[in-house]
Design a protein around this motif. Sequence first.
Motif, PDB file in Angstrom:
ATOM      1  N   CYS A  78      -7.638  -2.132 -13.794  1.00  0.00           N
ATOM      2  CA  CYS A  78      -6.409  -1.334 -13.031  1.00  0.00           C
ATOM      3  C   CYS A  78      -6.684  -0.852 -11.367  1.00  0.00           C
ATOM      4  O   CYS A  78      -7.806  -0.767 -11.018  1.00  0.00           O
ATOM      5  CB  CYS A  78      -6.336  -0.002 -13.844  1.00  0.00           C
ATOM      6  N   HIS A  79      -5.768  -0.637 -10.800  1.00  0.00           N
ATOM      7  CA  HIS A  79      -5.915  -0.015  -9.448  1.00  0.00           C
ATOM      8  C   HIS A  79      -5.673   1.323  -9.889  1.00  0.00           C
ATOM      9  O   HIS A  79      -4.835   1.889 -10.625  1.00  0.00           O
ATOM     10  CB  HIS A  79      -4.958  -0.499  -8.504  1.00  0.00           C
ATOM     11  N   ASP A 115     -16.311  -0.030 -11.562  1.00  0.00           N
ATOM     12  CA  ASP A 115     -15.583  -0.167 -10.585  1.00  0.00           C
ATOM     13  C   ASP A 115     -15.867  -1.715  -9.979  1.00  0.00           C
ATOM     14  O   ASP A 115     -17.203  -1.897  -9.767  1.00  0.00           O
ATOM     15  CB  ASP A 115     -15.809   0.633  -9.411  1.00  0.00           C
ATOM     16  N   GLU A 172       0.745  -1.188   0.029  1.00  0.00           N
ATOM     17  CA  GLU A 172      -0.082  -0.021  -0.071  1.00  0.00           C
ATOM     18  C   GLU A 172       0.903   1.309  -0.130  1.00  0.00           C
ATOM     19  O   GLU A 172       0.581   2.313  -0.661  1.00  0.00           O
ATOM     20  CB  GLU A 172      -0.917   0.019   1.327  1.00  0.00           C
ATOM     21  N   ARG A 192       2.265   1.865  -3.348  1.00  0.00           N
ATOM     22  CA  ARG A 192       1.147   2.442  -4.300  1.00  0.00           C
ATOM     23  C   ARG A 192       1.095   3.867  -3.985  1.00  0.00           C
ATOM     24  O   ARG A 192       0.787   4.574  -4.955  1.00  0.00           O
ATOM     25  CB  ARG A 192      -0.042   1.671  -4.001  1.00  0.00           C
ATOM     26  N   GLN A 250     -12.494   2.077  -3.206  1.00  0.00           N
ATOM     27  CA  GLN A 250     -11.632   2.551  -1.861  1.00  0.00           C
ATOM     28  C   GLN A 250     -12.349   2.626  -0.747  1.00  0.00           C
ATOM     29  O   GLN A 250     -13.477   3.299  -0.780  1.00  0.00           O
ATOM     30  CB  GLN A 250     -11.097   4.117  -2.341  1.00  0.00           C
ATOM     31  N   LYS A 300      -6.302   5.616  -7.723  1.00  0.00           N
ATOM     32  CA  LYS A 300      -6.676   6.507  -6.745  1.00  0.00           C
ATOM     33  C   LYS A 300      -6.832   8.155  -7.477  1.00  0.00           C
ATOM     34  O   LYS A 300      -6.186   8.378  -8.418  1.00  0.00           O
ATOM     35  CB  LYS A 300      -5.369   6.630  -6.104  1.00  0.00           C
ATOM     36  N   GLN A 342      -7.218   1.457  -2.378  1.00  0.00           N
ATOM     37  CA  GLN A 342      -7.457   1.990  -3.540  1.00  0.00           C
ATOM     38  C   GLN A 342      -8.647   1.278  -4.325  1.00  0.00           C
ATOM     39  O   GLN A 342      -9.017   0.226  -4.032  1.00  0.00           O
ATOM     40  CB  GLN A 342      -6.094   1.949  -4.496  1.00  0.00           C
ATOM     41  N   SER A 343      -9.299   1.950  -5.262  1.00  0.00           N
ATOM     42  CA  SER A 343     -10.274   1.324  -6.257  1.00  0.00           C
ATOM     43  C   SER A 343      -9.674   0.518  -7.150  1.00  0.00           C
ATOM     44  O   SER A 343      -8.464   0.507  -7.644  1.00  0.00           O
ATOM     45  CB  SER A 343     -11.060   2.549  -6.861  1.00  0.00           C
ATOM     46  N   LEU A 344     -10.545  -0.476  -7.642  1.00  0.00           N
ATOM     47  CA  LEU A 344     -10.250  -1.194  -8.633  1.00  0.00           C
ATOM     48  C   LEU A 344     -11.339  -1.055  -9.780  1.00  0.00           C
ATOM     49  O   LEU A 344     -12.468  -1.654  -9.399  1.00  0.00           O
ATOM     50  CB  LEU A 344     -10.120  -2.764  -8.127  1.00  0.00           C
ATOM     51  N   CYS A 357      -6.283  -9.823  -8.718  1.00  0.00           N
ATOM     52  CA  CYS A 357      -6.168  -8.155  -8.321  1.00  0.00           C
ATOM     53  C   CYS A 357      -6.162  -7.769  -7.000  1.00  0.00           C
ATOM     54  O   CYS A 357      -5.046  -6.787  -6.769  1.00  0.00           O
ATOM     55  CB  CYS A 357      -7.845  -7.976  -8.579  1.00  0.00           C
ATOM     56  N   ASP A 358      -6.126  -8.428  -6.282  1.00  0.00           N
ATOM     57  CA  ASP A 358      -6.092  -8.132  -4.647  1.00  0.00           C
ATOM     58  C   ASP A 358      -5.626  -9.291  -3.768  1.00  0.00           C
ATOM     59  O   ASP A 358      -6.360  -9.922  -3.054  1.00  0.00           O
ATOM     60  CB  ASP A 358      -7.044  -7.498  -4.106  1.00  0.00           C
TER      61      ASP A 358
END
Lengths: 253, 253
Positions: free
Chosen positions: B75-76, B55, A150, A153, B59, B78, B109-111, B97-98
């Motif tokens: 993508c990730h 999305d 994190e 990032r 986040q 922010k 962060q958003s995905l 992804c995570d």
Amino acid sequence: MDARPERFVAPRQQGRRLANPLARKFLNFRQLSRTDEEALDNALERVQRIGSREDIVQQGDAPRFVHVILEGWACHYKHLQDGRRQITSLLLPGDLCDPPMFLLKTAGQSLGTLTAVTLARIPAETMQAITTQSATLQECFWWDMLVRSEIQREWTVSLGRRTATERLAHLFCEISLRLKSAGMTNGVDCEFPVTQADLGDAMGLSTVHVNRSLQELRGGGLVGLRGKRLRIYNEESLRALANFEPSYLHMNQ
Amino acid sequence: MDARPERFVAPRQQGRRLANPLARKFLNFRQLSRTDEEALDNALERVQRIGSREDIVQQGDAPRFVHVILEGWACHYKHLQDGRRQITSLLLPGDLCDPPMFLLKTAGQSLGTLTAVTLARIPAETMQAITTQSATLQECFWWDMLVRSEIQREWTVSLGRRTATERLAHLFCEISLRLKSAGMTNGVDCEFPVTQADLGDAMGLSTVHVNRSLQELRGGGLVGLRGKRLRIYNEESLRALANFEPSYLHMNQ
DNA sequence: CGTGGGCTTGAGCGTGGTCAAGTTGGGTGG
DNA sequence: CCACCCAACTTGACCACGCTCAAGCCCACG
């Protein structure tokens, strides 16, 4: 590099058990059983001291240990062939330098000290052992990895989309909080043994511009940075300027 | 977001078992036993299709799944409050992804998707299960995490110390190789469904400057980028320009 | 007391950003 | 099948943030 092997002994203080810096960090995430804590203590071996500006691991080395910083600051960095350098992470006391990197055949980046450093290490086999024996410890290492990721990032965000002053402000907020979680600052005043050149290499700026941006922050009465100490005069404004959202550090879950 | 739950079924081809994209990726690192492979197949559930520019995770959400991209790009990213956006990673088919993000309380962060995406997911409990049952799978997930982390570091280097053209060139090399390891390109021609605006948000550049830098690369006869396809005309020069060292991707160990 | 590393300042420049106006082309509806 | 439309791409003009080069300063250390 004067190495002097010795087993890590967790210091005790005022009758209360003071966890080793790694255990202490993990406490941000999980309670540790006495067994886990002991396993962790025993895992750290060969405490050694390394001078300032020396390499602990060099790019291309085959990783065989996980290093833990006990005192001092270090960093991951990469040189491009024309001499440009980028620092990709800052390692503070209590930080794991290279979580189970020995799963990879070679280290992608170098690991070097910024100050004199005291560090312990965990051999691959020990890592394997304590991690299979304790599900909690396993999760702790995962958690640590996720948090570093994190942070990484957030650096990407800084380098990509923040201005020079914002970057520095953001970094100061981050470091201050990380040091706080390591019990090394009250949040106002902390050590900051990093040259302006290093700061530039970390934040993708030239030394000169770091200097000028720093003056801007000083001028605004936000921070003081002199003689390897950072003082945050106005945390609120600093955070506002940097757009700093501390949640990504996942402290005190 | 038209979700249509269904179990993932690994396609078979020409008599030879074709691993699911995740298993296929892990093969870069370890041989998988039949049991491991089956565990992995069964872990992937609820295949669903998601439209472009939506999305998957926002986040602040509490993570409950590990997502795997089967088709499409994501993508990730922010957003800063004034609208600046930074893409911090690109997710291609086969990518996790995570990784075990559910150890963290909230997603930092958003995905989001860049194209229409087909994705499967692994619930937290399943993840726990297969990971404790198989040491190999556990290592595979660690390995994946370490590789993403290396990629992230390399992005840090790009954003901090590479010029606009170098950044783009480097990214093209990276993506091309990653797609190759996913079996989606021969190394010369591949899909590249990313707008110049997205490219800018990923590499910390403005759309306009991406465009001009792209023209430079085209002019040098290095790459072609038209209609969501990337063509690498001169890989050697492209790598030289970008200072690209593929080892950080840790392919074919 | 001398030396060198780190910090500071100035002047000029260049990479990359912003704003604004076109152009192209893939996708949709008639 | 064509016309239209909008998103994506392209171009130009101008600007500014941050870089380079160069010199001087401060101070910690030997």
